[in-house]
Design a protein around this motif. Structure first.
Motif, PDB file in Angstrom:
ATOM      1  N   ARG A 124     -43.024  -2.187   7.239  1.00  0.00           N
ATOM      2  CA  ARG A 124     -43.838  -0.998   7.074  1.00  0.00           C
ATOM      3  C   ARG A 124     -43.136  -0.021   6.147  1.00  0.00           C
ATOM      4  O   ARG A 124     -41.904   0.022   6.076  1.00  0.00           O
ATOM      5  CB  ARG A 124     -44.099  -0.320   8.431  1.00  0.00           C
ATOM      6  CG  ARG A 124     -44.876  -1.180   9.419  1.00  0.00           C
ATOM      7  CD  ARG A 124     -45.102  -0.456  10.725  1.00  0.00           C
ATOM      8  NE  ARG A 124     -45.973   0.701  10.571  1.00  0.00           N
ATOM      9  CZ  ARG A 124     -47.303   0.638  10.572  1.00  0.00           C
ATOM     10  NH1 ARG A 124     -47.909  -0.541  10.697  1.00  0.00           N
ATOM     11  NH2 ARG A 124     -48.026   1.720  10.437  1.00  0.00           N
ATOM     12  N   SER A 166     -41.827   6.682   6.516  1.00  0.00           N
ATOM     13  CA  SER A 166     -42.334   8.025   6.278  1.00  0.00           C
ATOM     14  C   SER A 166     -41.296   8.805   5.474  1.00  0.00           C
ATOM     15  O   SER A 166     -40.095   8.744   5.767  1.00  0.00           O
ATOM     16  CB  SER A 166     -42.601   8.725   7.614  1.00  0.00           C
ATOM     17  OG  SER A 166     -43.022  10.049   7.407  1.00  0.00           O
ATOM     18  N   SER A 183     -40.308  12.567   3.226  1.00  0.00           N
ATOM     19  CA  SER A 183     -40.610  13.984   3.003  1.00  0.00           C
ATOM     20  C   SER A 183     -40.852  14.219   1.516  1.00  0.00           C
ATOM     21  O   SER A 183     -40.579  13.352   0.680  1.00  0.00           O
ATOM     22  CB  SER A 183     -39.448  14.848   3.502  1.00  0.00           C
ATOM     23  OG  SER A 183     -38.265  14.529   2.791  1.00  0.00           O
ATOM     24  N   ASN A 199     -52.660  12.534   6.364  1.00  0.00           N
ATOM     25  CA  ASN A 199     -51.797  13.587   6.897  1.00  0.00           C
ATOM     26  C   ASN A 199     -50.838  14.042   5.811  1.00  0.00           C
ATOM     27  O   ASN A 199     -50.038  13.258   5.301  1.00  0.00           O
ATOM     28  CB  ASN A 199     -51.022  13.059   8.107  1.00  0.00           C
ATOM     29  CG  ASN A 199     -50.218  14.141   8.806  1.00  0.00           C
ATOM     30  OD1 ASN A 199     -50.024  15.232   8.276  1.00  0.00           O
ATOM     31  ND2 ASN A 199     -49.747  13.838   9.998  1.00  0.00           N
ATOM     32  N   THR A 241     -46.210  14.893   5.837  1.00  0.00           N
ATOM     33  CA  THR A 241     -45.228  14.094   5.123  1.00  0.00           C
ATOM     34  C   THR A 241     -45.901  13.637   3.836  1.00  0.00           C
ATOM     35  O   THR A 241     -47.122  13.724   3.695  1.00  0.00           O
ATOM     36  CB  THR A 241     -44.772  12.876   5.936  1.00  0.00           C
ATOM     37  OG1 THR A 241     -45.922  12.081   6.283  1.00  0.00           O
ATOM     38  CG2 THR A 241     -44.053  13.300   7.209  1.00  0.00           C
ATOM     39  N   ARG A 242     -45.131  13.137   2.893  1.00  0.00           N
ATOM     40  CA  ARG A 242     -45.708  12.769   1.595  1.00  0.00           C
ATOM     41  C   ARG A 242     -46.570  11.513   1.739  1.00  0.00           C
ATOM     42  O   ARG A 242     -46.050  10.439   2.051  1.00  0.00           O
ATOM     43  CB  ARG A 242     -44.587  12.516   0.595  1.00  0.00           C
ATOM     44  CG  ARG A 242     -45.071  12.435  -0.839  1.00  0.00           C
ATOM     45  CD  ARG A 242     -43.961  11.918  -1.731  1.00  0.00           C
ATOM     46  NE  ARG A 242     -44.073  12.443  -3.079  1.00  0.00           N
ATOM     47  CZ  ARG A 242     -43.367  11.971  -4.095  1.00  0.00           C
ATOM     48  NH1 ARG A 242     -42.500  10.980  -3.920  1.00  0.00           N
ATOM     49  NH2 ARG A 242     -43.507  12.483  -5.302  1.00  0.00           N
ATOM     50  N   PRO A 243     -47.869  11.622   1.511  1.00  0.00           N
ATOM     51  CA  PRO A 243     -48.741  10.456   1.662  1.00  0.00           C
ATOM     52  C   PRO A 243     -48.452   9.406   0.574  1.00  0.00           C
ATOM     53  O   PRO A 243     -48.158   9.752  -0.565  1.00  0.00           O
ATOM     54  CB  PRO A 243     -50.148  11.038   1.483  1.00  0.00           C
ATOM     55  CG  PRO A 243     -50.003  12.507   1.693  1.00  0.00           C
ATOM     56  CD  PRO A 243     -48.640  12.843   1.202  1.00  0.00           C
ATOM     57  N   TYR A 244     -48.558   8.153   0.945  1.00  0.00           N
ATOM     58  CA  TYR A 244     -48.431   7.084  -0.047  1.00  0.00           C
ATOM     59  C   TYR A 244     -49.740   6.923  -0.829  1.00  0.00           C
ATOM     60  O   TYR A 244     -49.737   6.376  -1.928  1.00  0.00           O
ATOM     61  CB  TYR A 244     -48.068   5.757   0.624  1.00  0.00           C
ATOM     62  CG  TYR A 244     -46.599   5.640   0.957  1.00  0.00           C
ATOM     63  CD1 TYR A 244     -45.680   5.271  -0.020  1.00  0.00           C
ATOM     64  CD2 TYR A 244     -46.131   5.910   2.232  1.00  0.00           C
ATOM     65  CE1 TYR A 244     -44.323   5.163   0.273  1.00  0.00           C
ATOM     66  CE2 TYR A 244     -44.775   5.805   2.535  1.00  0.00           C
ATOM     67  CZ  TYR A 244     -43.876   5.435   1.561  1.00  0.00           C
ATOM     68  OH  TYR A 244     -42.541   5.340   1.851  1.00  0.00           O
ATOM     69  N   ALA A 287     -49.583   1.893   6.180  1.00  0.00           N
ATOM     70  CA  ALA A 287     -48.130   1.775   6.013  1.00  0.00           C
ATOM     71  C   ALA A 287     -47.684   0.323   6.119  1.00  0.00           C
ATOM     72  O   ALA A 287     -46.541   0.001   5.792  1.00  0.00           O
ATOM     73  CB  ALA A 287     -47.412   2.617   7.053  1.00  0.00           C
TER      74      ALA A 287
END
Length: 327
Positions: free
Chosen positions: A109, A112, A114, A181, A184-187, A257
Motif C-alpha cells: 500500500r 500516507s 504530509s 481527504n 494528508t497529501r492525496p495521491y 492506496a
C-alpha cells in the motif's frame, strides 16, 4: 332538399379549423417554453461568469495573512465503526485441533504522506480570502486560456446545480470528489464538472482529443489551499463507469492506496486514451483527474495528468507530449 350532407361538411371544416388552431397553440406554447428555458440558461451562464469573475478578483488580489477559523477546514463523512463478530469461546480441544492461520504477506500500500512544504497543513493566504466567500472552496484550477475556476468540496451532488458560492445555477461548479481527504497529501485528485455546450465548466475538455490542441497545451495548474501544483496530461479519453462497458475505469481504484489496484486503474486510463503518450507514470505519482459527462449516461470523458516531478523540465515534457500520436 336534405341539408344533412352540408351540415356534416361544415362540422368537418370546423373540426379541421379547431385542430389547426390547437396545433398552432401547442406549437406556440412549446416555443415559449423553449424560449423561457433558453433565457434561463442565458441568465444562469451570465450569473456563473459573474461568480467566476468575482472569485478571480479575490484570488488574484494581494494576499492577506488574516487567520481562518479551524472549523473552515473541509470535513469528511465519518466511516461507521465496525464491531468485530464475537468469536466462539475456545476450548483446549479446539486449540489442539485447529491449525494456526498461515502467515500472509501484507498487501503493498502507498504510505500516507504530509505536504512536503506544509507539514502543519496551514491554509495559504490566497485561500484564506477565498474561504471568506465560501468555506467549501478548496482549490483553484487553471488551464491556459480555457479555464480559470474555483474548486469546491462538499458532497458529490450539491454542486451539480449550484455555483461555487452556493447560488442555484444549471452550470453547477467544479467540485472535488467528496471521498478525497486533504488533511494528508492525496495521491489522486478527482474533479467533476458539467459538459456545457457553452464551454462553461468542463465543456471544452473535448478539445484535448484534438492532437494539435493537446500538443500546444499539455499542462494544468491545480493549486489547493495547502500547496500549489503543476501537472502534465498523459491520457485523454472516454471511459465506462459500468463494468460491462468498453474501457471500464474503476474510479475508486484510481484513488486507492492499494498498489496493485491503483496500477491497474492507471493502466486502464492509458489504454483508453485517444493519444499514445510516452510520459512516464509511476504508481506513486500524484494524479489529477478531470471528469465530465458525454452523450451516453454510462460513459465519462476524462483528462488525466500527473504532477510534474521535482527537477523535471516542462520544456522537455512538452517535447515528449509532442511525439504522441492519435490512435
Amino acid at each position: 332538399m336534405d341539408q344533412q350532407p352540408w351540415r356534416r361538411r361544415g362540422n368537418r371544416r370546423r373540426r379541421v379549423r379547431w385542430g389547426r388552431v390547437a396545433v398552432a397553440v401547442l406549437g406556440l406554447a412549446m416555443a415559449i417554453i423553449g424560449l423561457v428555458k433558453l433565457i434561463g440558461y442565458g441568465i444562469d451562464l451570465l450569473s456563473s461568469r459573474q461568480t467566476t469573475q468575482d472569485l478571480r478578483e479575490v484570488y488574484y488580489a494581494e494576499a492577506t495573512d488574516e487567520p481562518i477559523a479551524e472549523t473552515d477546514a473541509p470535513t469528511q463523512t465519518p466511516k461507521p465503526t465496525q464491531t468485530p463478530a464475537p468469536k466462539p469461546e475456545e476450548t483446549p480441544a479446539m486449540a489442539a485441533t485447529v491449525p494456526a492461520a498461515p502467515t500472509q504477506s501484507p498487501i503493498p500500500r502507498l504510505a500516507s504522506v504530509s505536504y512536503p512544504d506544509n507539514p502543519k497543513v496551514t491554509v495559504s493566504s490566497r485561500f484564506k480570502a477565498l474561504r471568506k466567500e465560501s468555506k467549501y472552496i478548496v482549490g483553484w484550477l487553471s488551464i491556459q486560456k480555457m479555464l480559470d475556476e474555483a474548486v469546491v468540496q462538499r458532497n458529490n451532488v450539491y454542486y451539480l446545480d449550484h455555483d461555487a458560492l452556493g447560488k442555484k445555477n444549471v452550470n453547477g461548479a467544479l467540485f472535488l470528489d467528496s471521498g478525497i481527504n486533504m488533511k494528508t497529501r492525496p495521491y489522486t485528485y478527482i474533479i467533476y464538472g458539467h459538459n456545457m455546450k457553452s464551454g462553461a465548466m468542463f465543456g471544452n475538455l473535448r478539445n484535448y482529443e484534438n492532437s494539435t490542441f493537446y500538443h500546444n497545451d499539455p499542462f494544468i495548474t491545480f493549486d489547493t489551499m495547502y500547496e500549489g501544483g503543476r501537472y502534465v496530461i498523459f491520457a485523454v479519453g472516454t471511459v465506462s463507469v459500468e463494468e460491462w462497458g468498453r474501457n471500464y475505469l474503476d474510479f475508486y481504484a484510481l484513488r486507492s492506496a492499494n498498489v496493485s489496484e491503483r496500477q491497474a486503474a492507471i493502466d486502464a486510463v492509458i489504454a483508453a486514451s485517444v493519444h499514445t503518450c510516452p510520459i512516464d507514470v509511476q504508481v506513486d505519482d500524484q494524479l489529477l483527474v478531470l471528469v465530465t459527462c458525454v452523450e451516453k449516461d454510462e460513459y465519462r470523458r476524462v483528462v488525466v495528468a500527473r504532477r510534474v516531478r521535482d527537477g523535471e523540465d516542462e520544456a522537455a515534457l512538452k517535447k515528449l507530449v509532442n511525439t504522441s500520436r492519435k490512435r
